[in-house]
Write an enzyme that holds these catalytic residues in place. Structure first.
Site, PDB file in Angstrom:
ATOM      1  N   TYR A  56       0.732  -1.167  -0.090  1.00 42.29           N
ATOM      2  CA  TYR A  56      -0.023   0.007   0.120  1.00 42.29           C
ATOM      3  C   TYR A  56       0.946   1.248  -0.044  1.00 42.29           C
ATOM      4  CZ  TYR A  56      -3.701  -3.079   0.869  1.00 42.29           C
ATOM      5  OH  TYR A  56      -4.657  -4.273   1.071  1.00 42.29           O
TER       6      TYR A  56
ATOM      7  N   ASN B 232     -13.284   0.405  -4.488  1.00 41.39           N
ATOM      8  CA  ASN B 232     -13.085  -0.185  -5.689  1.00 41.39           C
ATOM      9  C   ASN B 232     -14.222  -0.224  -6.607  1.00 41.39           C
ATOM     10  OD1 ASN B 232     -12.388  -1.446  -7.977  1.00 41.39           O
ATOM     11  ND2 ASN B 232     -10.687  -2.521  -7.067  1.00 41.39           N
TER      12      ASN B 232
ATOM     13  N   CYS C 171      -6.495  -5.735  -6.843  1.00 45.17           N
ATOM     14  CA  CYS C 171      -6.439  -5.037  -5.595  1.00 45.17           C
ATOM     15  C   CYS C 171      -6.065  -6.104  -4.620  1.00 45.17           C
ATOM     16  CB  CYS C 171      -7.709  -4.264  -5.094  1.00 45.17           C
ATOM     17  SG  CYS C 171      -9.095  -5.259  -5.236  1.00 45.17           S
ATOM     18  N   HIS C 172      -6.001  -7.581  -4.956  1.00 43.42           N
ATOM     19  CA  HIS C 172      -5.388  -8.444  -4.374  1.00 43.42           C
ATOM     20  C   HIS C 172      -4.152  -8.723  -4.232  1.00 43.42           C
ATOM     21  CE1 HIS C 172      -6.284 -10.313  -8.350  1.00 43.42           C
ATOM     22  NE2 HIS C 172      -5.182 -11.020  -8.041  1.00 43.42           N
TER      23      HIS C 172
ATOM     24  N   GLU D 266      -2.404 -17.306  -8.417  1.00 42.15           N
ATOM     25  CA  GLU D 266      -1.321 -16.683  -9.237  1.00 42.15           C
ATOM     26  C   GLU D 266      -0.213 -17.078  -9.025  1.00 42.15           C
ATOM     27  OE1 GLU D 266      -1.792 -12.544  -9.535  1.00 42.15           O
ATOM     28  OE2 GLU D 266      -3.834 -12.778  -9.868  1.00 42.15           O
TER      29      GLU D 266
END
Length: 99
Positions: A22, A45, A53-54, A80
């Site tokens: 962040y 969002n 945003c993850h 991912e």
DNA sequence: CGGCTGGCGTCGT
DNA sequence: TACGACGCCAGCC
């Protein structure tokens, strides 16, 4: 272009499999200590799926929070290729994307 | 490792 | 328009 637009755009630069914090994201858009402001933006969002945003985590290595549940966030991250252990990212320092 | 404080933009009175 | 509360933090103690 408003702040949130810039944040989203910057966030899109983060490739799949990598993450950012962040604080880094905040500085990337011109904010010195606006981590919390960023969090607010992410929470609001308007593009839940389009904006990854993850891929944004806390500077401590923890995944932080998530509007739809941190567990969902952890799920997407592991999906991912990012391993999560008790809410913390393993070797996250080596997966951080530098703008 | 838990708790408290600082700092920043957005949103709702 | 102005003010206070709040949030997916960060950093120090």
């Amino acid at each position: 272009m408003n702040l949130e637009q810039k944040i989203y755009k910057k966030l899109l630069e983060v490739p799949k499999g990598q993450i950012t914090t962040y604080g880094e994201l905040a500085k990337a858009v011109g904010l010195k200590n606006g981590q919390r402001a960023v969090g607010k933006i992410m929470n609001k969002n308007p593009h839940p799926v389009i904006i990854p945003c993850h891929r944004v985590v806390m500077s401590t290595g923890k995944i932080g929070g998530y509007a739809y549940g941190k567990h969902v966030k952890a799920k997407m991250l592991s999906d991912e290729g990012i391993e999560i252990k008790d809410g913390k990212i393993l070797d996250w320092e080596d997966r951080v994307y530098r703008f």
